[in-house]
Design a protein around this motif. Structure first.
Motif, mmCIF file in Angstrom:
data_model
loop_
_atom_site.group_PDB
_atom_site.id
_atom_site.type_symbol
_atom_site.label_atom_id
_atom_site.label_comp_id
_atom_site.label_asym_id
_atom_site.label_seq_id
_atom_site.Cartn_x
_atom_site.Cartn_y
_atom_site.Cartn_z
ATOM 1 N N ARG A 1 25.523 100.861 75.536
ATOM 2 C CA ARG A 1 26.099 100.486 74.243
ATOM 3 C C ARG A 1 25.014 100.248 73.206
ATOM 4 N NH1 ARG A 1 30.661 95.715 73.414
ATOM 5 N NH2 ARG A 1 30.932 95.998 71.146
ATOM 6 N N ILE A 2 23.959 99.559 73.590
ATOM 7 C CA ILE A 2 22.849 99.290 72.666
ATOM 8 C C ILE A 2 22.151 100.582 72.270
ATOM 9 C CG2 ILE A 2 20.565 98.209 72.489
ATOM 10 C CD1 ILE A 2 21.681 95.963 74.281
ATOM 11 N N ALA A 3 22.025 101.512 73.234
ATOM 12 C CA ALA A 3 21.328 102.767 72.970
ATOM 13 C C ALA A 3 22.195 103.782 72.247
ATOM 14 C CB ALA A 3 20.839 103.364 74.289
ATOM 15 N N GLY A 4 23.453 103.472 72.042
ATOM 16 C CA GLY A 4 24.355 104.417 71.403
ATOM 17 C C GLY A 4 24.760 105.560 72.306
ATOM 18 N N ALA A 5 24.603 105.369 73.612
ATOM 19 C CA ALA A 5 24.991 106.386 74.591
ATOM 20 C C ALA A 5 26.436 106.149 75.025
ATOM 21 C CB ALA A 5 24.047 106.317 75.797
ATOM 22 N N PRO A 6 27.054 107.118 75.677
ATOM 23 C CA PRO A 6 28.431 106.929 76.151
ATOM 24 C C PRO A 6 28.536 105.751 77.129
ATOM 25 C CG PRO A 6 27.810 109.252 76.235
ATOM 26 C CD PRO A 6 26.570 108.491 75.933
ATOM 27 N N THR A 7 29.528 104.910 76.910
ATOM 28 C CA THR A 7 29.731 103.743 77.783
ATOM 29 C C THR A 7 30.862 103.948 78.786
ATOM 30 O OG1 THR A 7 31.219 102.756 76.135
ATOM 31 C CG2 THR A 7 28.882 102.144 76.023
ATOM 32 N N ARG A 8 31.654 104.972 78.569
ATOM 33 C CA ARG A 8 32.813 105.179 79.443
ATOM 34 C C ARG A 8 32.422 105.348 80.914
ATOM 35 N NH1 ARG A 8 37.556 109.816 78.733
ATOM 36 N NH2 ARG A 8 38.847 109.105 80.483
ATOM 37 N N PRO A 9 31.354 106.119 81.239
ATOM 38 C CA PRO A 9 30.991 106.242 82.660
ATOM 39 C C PRO A 9 30.697 104.900 83.320
ATOM 40 C CG PRO A 9 29.908 107.956 81.384
ATOM 41 C CD PRO A 9 30.532 107.013 80.396
ATOM 42 N N ALA A 10 30.021 103.998 82.612
ATOM 43 C CA ALA A 10 29.723 102.682 83.170
ATOM 44 C C ALA A 10 31.007 101.868 83.349
ATOM 45 C CB ALA A 10 28.736 101.937 82.283
ATOM 46 N N ILE A 11 31.924 101.992 82.402
ATOM 47 C CA ILE A 11 33.197 101.270 82.519
ATOM 48 C C ILE A 11 33.974 101.760 83.736
ATOM 49 C CG2 ILE A 11 35.448 100.903 81.425
ATOM 50 C CD1 ILE A 11 34.021 101.022 78.714
ATOM 51 N N ILE A 12 34.024 103.080 83.912
ATOM 52 C CA ILE A 12 34.717 103.642 85.079
ATOM 53 C C ILE A 12 34.082 103.125 86.363
ATOM 54 C CG2 ILE A 12 35.169 105.779 86.361
ATOM 55 C CD1 ILE A 12 35.400 107.195 83.649
ATOM 56 N N LEU A 13 32.761 103.105 86.400
ATOM 57 C CA LEU A 13 32.054 102.636 87.592
ATOM 58 C C LEU A 13 32.399 101.177 87.887
ATOM 59 C CD1 LEU A 13 30.001 102.943 89.846
ATOM 60 C CD2 LEU A 13 28.174 102.499 88.174
ATOM 61 N N ILE A 14 32.415 100.340 86.883
ATOM 62 C CA ILE A 14 32.727 98.914 87.070
ATOM 63 C C ILE A 14 34.151 98.744 87.588
ATOM 64 C CG2 ILE A 14 33.043 96.710 85.882
ATOM 65 C CD1 ILE A 14 30.774 97.633 83.974
ATOM 66 N N VAL A 15 35.094 99.473 86.999
ATOM 67 C CA VAL A 15 36.496 99.367 87.426
ATOM 68 C C VAL A 15 36.658 99.801 88.883
ATOM 69 C CG1 VAL A 15 38.821 100.295 87.076
ATOM 70 C CG2 VAL A 15 37.443 99.608 85.105
ATOM 71 N N VAL A 16 36.024 100.914 89.255
ATOM 72 C CA VAL A 16 36.119 101.401 90.632
ATOM 73 C C VAL A 16 35.468 100.407 91.589
ATOM 74 C CG1 VAL A 16 35.458 103.244 92.216
ATOM 75 C CG2 VAL A 16 36.227 103.812 89.914
ATOM 76 N N GLU A 17 34.325 99.868 91.202
ATOM 77 C CA GLU A 17 33.636 98.882 92.045
ATOM 78 C C GLU A 17 34.490 97.633 92.264
ATOM 79 O OE1 GLU A 17 29.038 99.944 90.677
ATOM 80 O OE2 GLU A 17 30.147 98.287 89.778
ATOM 81 N N LEU A 18 35.090 97.136 91.197
ATOM 82 C CA LEU A 18 35.917 95.933 91.329
ATOM 83 C C LEU A 18 37.137 96.198 92.193
ATOM 84 C CD1 LEU A 18 35.723 94.492 87.689
ATOM 85 C CD2 LEU A 18 34.537 93.662 89.731
ATOM 86 N N SER A 19 37.742 97.364 92.037
ATOM 87 C CA SER A 19 38.897 97.727 92.862
ATOM 88 C C SER A 19 38.498 97.811 94.334
ATOM 89 C CB SER A 19 39.478 99.060 92.398
ATOM 90 O OG SER A 19 39.897 98.994 91.043
ATOM 91 N N GLN A 20 37.363 98.439 94.587
ATOM 92 C CA GLN A 20 36.871 98.552 95.956
ATOM 93 C C GLN A 20 36.517 97.184 96.538
ATOM 94 O OE1 GLN A 20 36.868 100.561 98.272
ATOM 95 N NE2 GLN A 20 34.904 100.974 99.256
ATOM 96 N N SER A 21 35.989 96.303 95.699
ATOM 97 C CA SER A 21 35.649 94.957 96.158
ATOM 98 C C SER A 21 36.893 94.178 96.569
ATOM 99 C CB SER A 21 34.896 94.202 95.052
ATOM 100 O OG SER A 21 33.680 94.834 94.745
ATOM 101 N N VAL A 22 37.957 94.333 95.800
ATOM 102 C CA VAL A 22 39.216 93.659 96.142
ATOM 103 C C VAL A 22 39.726 94.154 97.494
ATOM 104 C CG1 VAL A 22 41.638 93.394 95.504
ATOM 105 C CG2 VAL A 22 39.860 93.156 93.763
ATOM 106 N N ILE A 23 39.697 95.474 97.694
ATOM 107 C CA ILE A 23 40.144 96.032 98.972
ATOM 108 C C ILE A 23 39.281 95.499 100.107
ATOM 109 C CG2 ILE A 23 40.406 98.141 100.333
ATOM 110 C CD1 ILE A 23 40.981 99.610 97.704
ATOM 111 N N GLY A 24 37.971 95.484 99.895
ATOM 112 C CA GLY A 24 37.066 94.991 100.922
ATOM 113 C C GLY A 24 37.294 93.529 101.245
ATOM 114 N N PHE A 25 37.516 92.724 100.204
ATOM 115 C CA PHE A 25 37.756 91.292 100.401
ATOM 116 C C PHE A 25 39.036 91.066 101.195
ATOM 117 C CE2 PHE A 25 39.632 87.247 99.075
ATOM 118 C CZ PHE A 25 38.558 86.372 99.201
ATOM 119 N N VAL A 26 40.097 91.754 100.802
ATOM 120 C CA VAL A 26 41.388 91.565 101.477
ATOM 121 C C VAL A 26 41.318 92.051 102.920
ATOM 122 C CG1 VAL A 26 43.822 92.220 101.480
ATOM 123 C CG2 VAL A 26 42.680 91.662 99.319
ATOM 124 N N GLN A 27 40.691 93.214 103.147
ATOM 125 C CA GLN A 27 40.648 93.746 104.510
ATOM 126 C C GLN A 27 39.847 92.831 105.430
ATOM 127 O OE1 GLN A 27 38.647 97.463 105.186
ATOM 128 N NE2 GLN A 27 36.651 96.655 104.629
#
Length: 284
Positions: free
Chosen positions: A221-247
């Motif tokens: 964001r500071i560099a003016g580069a695309p932020t969407r890839p990082a957002i997707i990565l964070i969302v996928v990571e959090l979803s995977q973390s929830v699955i891992g925690f529950v399992q």
């Protein structure tokens, strides 16, 4: 031709993720030795027999899927070869993906011949991660637009660090699996590591990965580069973390473990996507 190239590239990526999931189903249904030898299913037959029951059908079915994945990879490679003008890097990626699939089949055969040794099983999964990487890069090159300017070097370095930590998360996750109860067969050995200790290391690495991914978002964001890839990565990571925690706290039910295996592939693809977004024009 471009449409076919993109379609086959995406199909190859999806197929290679899919066979990871079906391979997980083999292990989670205790069908890992459904075909007790390799390359034959029995000493006398290349196919499953009625006496082998459902476990033989599941294991043999997964073996047959390998040929489907190979066929898709061949189609993608041929589409790349026939493209005009031909792109050498694209053809190379298609060839590496194609060759990686039968190599994975050989490693899968070794897992059977070693009675599902957990370290060999882990190597088999990491081999899939490698093939998924080349399949992703192949598909990505079929849809990319030219890059006009190089991203800031610190952003690129942060993306690489994030990628290395993501790979460490996958590797340690494989080791956690080797210490867990889902061996693929009731008599298969485990790696004899402390499940709680190795799981804690895995969680620590996951937390580090999420922190780096958040940092990557703000850096982009500071560099003016695309932020969407990082957002997707964070969302996928959090979803995977929830699955891992529950399992973990529900004692590893097979459906959640299977979902977690799929999630591991998606986290890795999202990581590659975030790294690819910081590529320079020379690597476009």
């Amino acid at each position: 031709m471009d449409r076919w190239l993109r379609g086959f590239g995406l199909a190859s990526l999806v197929a290679n993720v899919g066979i990871v999931v079906t391979g997980g189903a083999v292990r989670l249904t205790k069908s890992g030795l459904g075909c007790p030898t390799w390359p034959r299913c029995t000493d006398e037959s290349y196919t499953t027999t009625p006496e082998m029951g459902i476990h033989g059908i599941i294991e043999f079915g997964n073996r047959l899927l390998t040929f489907v994945v190979i066929a898709i990879a061949i189609a993608a490679l041929l589409a790349a070869v026939l493209e005009r003008p031909r792109r050498r890097r694209l053809v190379t990626l298609g060839l590496v993906t194609l060759l990686g699939i039968p190599l994975q089949g050989v490693i899968g055969g070794i897992t059977v011949l070693t009675n599902l040794n957990p370290w060999v099983v882990g190597l088999h999964f990491l081999g899939s991660i490698f093939v998924i990487t080349t399949a992703y890069l192949f598909w990505r090159r079929t849809v990319d637009r030219p890059v006009s300017s190089a991203p800031p070097r610190p952003l690129r370095h942060l993306a690489w660090i994030t990628t290395l930590v993501s790979l460490a998360v996958v590797i340690v996750g494989v080791i956690v699996t080797g210490a867990g109860p889902h061996s693929g067969d009731g008599g298969a050995k485990r790696n004899h590591l402390d499940p709680e200790l190795i799981s804690q290391l895995h969680v620590d690495l996951v937390m580090l990965l999420i922190g780096l991914s958040v940092a990557l978002y703000f850096a982009a964001r500071i560099a003016g580069a695309p932020t969407r890839p990082a957002i997707i990565l964070i969302v996928v990571e959090l979803s995977q973390s929830v699955i891992g925690f529950v399992q973990y706290f529900t004692h590893l039910p097979v459906l959640l473990v299977g979902a977690h295996m799929l999630g591991a592939c998606l986290v890795w693809i999202a990581t590659l996507h975030a790294l690819h977004a910081t590529r320079s024009p020379d690597n476009a």
